[in-house]
Design an enzyme around this catalytic site. Sequence first.
Site, PDB file in Angstrom:
ATOM      1  N   TYR A  64       0.831  -1.197   0.000  1.00 27.95           N
ATOM      2  CA  TYR A  64       0.000   0.000   0.000  1.00 27.95           C
ATOM      3  C   TYR A  64       0.870   1.254   0.000  1.00 27.95           C
ATOM      4  O   TYR A  64       1.645   1.488   0.932  1.00 27.95           O
ATOM      5  CB  TYR A  64      -0.936   0.027   1.213  1.00 27.95           C
ATOM      6  CG  TYR A  64      -1.896  -1.140   1.317  1.00 27.95           C
ATOM      7  CD1 TYR A  64      -2.203  -1.938   0.211  1.00 27.95           C
ATOM      8  CD2 TYR A  64      -2.504  -1.455   2.525  1.00 27.95           C
ATOM      9  CE1 TYR A  64      -3.080  -2.997   0.315  1.00 27.95           C
ATOM     10  CE2 TYR A  64      -3.388  -2.523   2.646  1.00 27.95           C
ATOM     11  CZ  TYR A  64      -3.666  -3.290   1.532  1.00 27.95           C
ATOM     12  OH  TYR A  64      -4.535  -4.349   1.638  1.00 27.95           O
TER      13      TYR A  64
ATOM     14  N   GLY B 246     -14.355  -6.249   1.446  1.00 27.06           N
ATOM     15  CA  GLY B 246     -15.290  -6.076   0.337  1.00 27.06           C
ATOM     16  C   GLY B 246     -16.739  -6.307   0.682  1.00 27.06           C
ATOM     17  O   GLY B 246     -17.549  -6.636  -0.195  1.00 27.06           O
TER      18      GLY B 246
ATOM     19  N   ALA C 203     -19.114  -4.461  -1.376  1.00 26.68           N
ATOM     20  CA  ALA C 203     -19.015  -4.723  -2.820  1.00 26.68           C
ATOM     21  C   ALA C 203     -18.676  -3.447  -3.584  1.00 26.68           C
ATOM     22  O   ALA C 203     -19.384  -3.038  -4.510  1.00 26.68           O
ATOM     23  CB  ALA C 203     -20.306  -5.347  -3.352  1.00 26.68           C
TER      24      ALA C 203
ATOM     25  N   GLY D 150     -18.968  -0.483  -2.719  1.00 25.88           N
ATOM     26  CA  GLY D 150     -19.972   0.561  -2.548  1.00 25.88           C
ATOM     27  C   GLY D 150     -21.244   0.334  -3.329  1.00 25.88           C
ATOM     28  O   GLY D 150     -22.210   1.104  -3.199  1.00 25.88           O
ATOM     29  N   LEU D 151     -21.289  -0.732  -4.142  1.00 24.80           N
ATOM     30  CA  LEU D 151     -22.477  -0.994  -4.960  1.00 24.80           C
ATOM     31  C   LEU D 151     -23.693  -1.336  -4.111  1.00 24.80           C
ATOM     32  O   LEU D 151     -24.829  -1.105  -4.526  1.00 24.80           O
ATOM     33  CB  LEU D 151     -22.202  -2.137  -5.942  1.00 24.80           C
ATOM     34  CG  LEU D 151     -21.166  -1.868  -7.024  1.00 24.80           C
ATOM     35  CD1 LEU D 151     -20.929  -3.114  -7.867  1.00 24.80           C
ATOM     36  CD2 LEU D 151     -21.617  -0.713  -7.927  1.00 24.80           C
ATOM     37  N   LEU D 152     -23.462  -1.886  -2.922  1.00 25.24           N
ATOM     38  CA  LEU D 152     -24.578  -2.213  -2.040  1.00 25.24           C
ATOM     39  C   LEU D 152     -25.041  -1.006  -1.232  1.00 25.24           C
ATOM     40  O   LEU D 152     -26.034  -1.082  -0.512  1.00 25.24           O
ATOM     41  CB  LEU D 152     -24.184  -3.346  -1.097  1.00 25.24           C
ATOM     42  CG  LEU D 152     -24.028  -4.715  -1.760  1.00 25.24           C
ATOM     43  CD1 LEU D 152     -23.377  -5.714  -0.812  1.00 25.24           C
ATOM     44  CD2 LEU D 152     -25.376  -5.236  -2.242  1.00 25.24           C
TER      45      LEU D 152
ATOM     46  N   LYS E 183     -23.435   3.788  -4.490  1.00 25.37           N
ATOM     47  CA  LYS E 183     -22.811   3.939  -5.799  1.00 25.37           C
ATOM     48  C   LYS E 183     -23.742   3.410  -6.886  1.00 25.37           C
ATOM     49  O   LYS E 183     -24.514   2.471  -6.655  1.00 25.37           O
ATOM     50  CB  LYS E 183     -21.466   3.217  -5.841  1.00 25.37           C
ATOM     51  CG  LYS E 183     -20.383   3.933  -5.047  1.00 25.37           C
ATOM     52  CD  LYS E 183     -19.014   3.349  -5.326  1.00 25.37           C
ATOM     53  CE  LYS E 183     -17.933   4.147  -4.596  1.00 25.37           C
ATOM     54  NZ  LYS E 183     -16.590   3.596  -4.847  1.00 25.37           N
TER      55      LYS E 183
END
Length: 319
Positions: free
Chosen positions: A72, A219, A222, A224-226, A229
Site C-alpha cells: 500500500y 469487500g 461490494a 460501494g455498490l450495495l 454507488k
Amino acid sequence: MIPILKQKYITSGKTTNKTPTMRYNQLGQSSIKISEVSFGCMSLNGTTKENIDLIHKAIEHGINYFDTADLYDAGKNEKVVGEALKEKRQDVVLATKVGNELRADGSGWDWNPTKSYILKAIDKSLQRLGTDYIDFYQLHGGTIDDPIDETIEAFELLKEQGKIREYGISSIRPNVIQRYIEKSNIAGVMMQYSLLDRRPEEAVLDLLAKNDISVLVRGAYAKGLLLDKPAKEYLNWTAEEVRQVKEKLEGLCGNLQTIRKAVLHYPLQHKAVASVVSGIRTGEQLTASLEVLDGGEEVIDLIRQLKGDLQPNFYESHR
C-alpha cells in the site's frame, strides 16, 4: 520480545467499556482476539495528523485490529499506521501483508512468495511500522503454482524468531486455501465476501470453520455498490441485476443506515467470520462502520430474507 496484548477495552472477553456492543472474536486457535469491526488502513488518504487522529478515535471506540500491507502506497501506509500506533502498540492487533515485491524502478511489482524474500521483507515492514513484532502476518495473494512448502517454512521460522505471532493468507482461491489448510498452521484467511459475492459459502467457509481457522472479510460493501454507488456489472451480476438487488435492499431496509447495518452484518452471521475489515478514511466512515454494532434482531431478520431471495454465486476457477 512479544508482550501479551493488553485487552484493556474488553470485559468478560466480549464487550468493551468504550463501546458496549463491540464484540471480540478469537483469531483461529491463537490467543489473539480481534474486534468484530476492524480497520482497513489502505484507504487512508488524509494528512498524517488526520490519519493518526482517525486511528486513535477508532481505538477509543473499541476497534483493536488494524490491517495494512507493504504494497500500500509503496510502504508509506505502513509508516503512517506505525506512527499512529507507536504509543498504543500493546493495545492493538497489528496486521500487514507480504508477497508483492516492488520493482526498483518504480514501474510496479512482481509476485514473490519465496522464503528468502519473505525473510527480507519482514524486516523492512517492521522498520516502517516501528515495532519488533507483527501480530498477524499474511501472504498477500497466492497461486496453486507457488512454492507453498517454502512459503510456510518462512512463516514458521518468523514465529520461532518472535517476529510474528500468527500468520495467514489473503486469498479468494479455494484451491490455494485448501492447500494451506492441509499443510500449514494458518490462523486466518482474509477474503472477499458480501451479499453480491457469496462464493465463499459454497467452497471454503464451512471448511475453515471445521478447522478452527478464522475468516477476515473484506469487500462487504461490494465496492460501494450495495450502498450508494450507481449499479454496474459486478462478478457474474449484470448492471440490471445489481440495480434489482439495491432496490430489494432499499425496500426491506428503508434507509441507508439500515442497509449498511444489514450489509455488514451479513458476513458476520457465519461462524467462521471473526471480523469485517472496513476500509476507513474519514470520521464519517468510522461512525458508519461502528453503527452496525447495534443491528439487533431486526437486521438479522432482514438478512434471512435477503439470503433467501438472492441467488448465490459460485467460483468458476481456482477450484
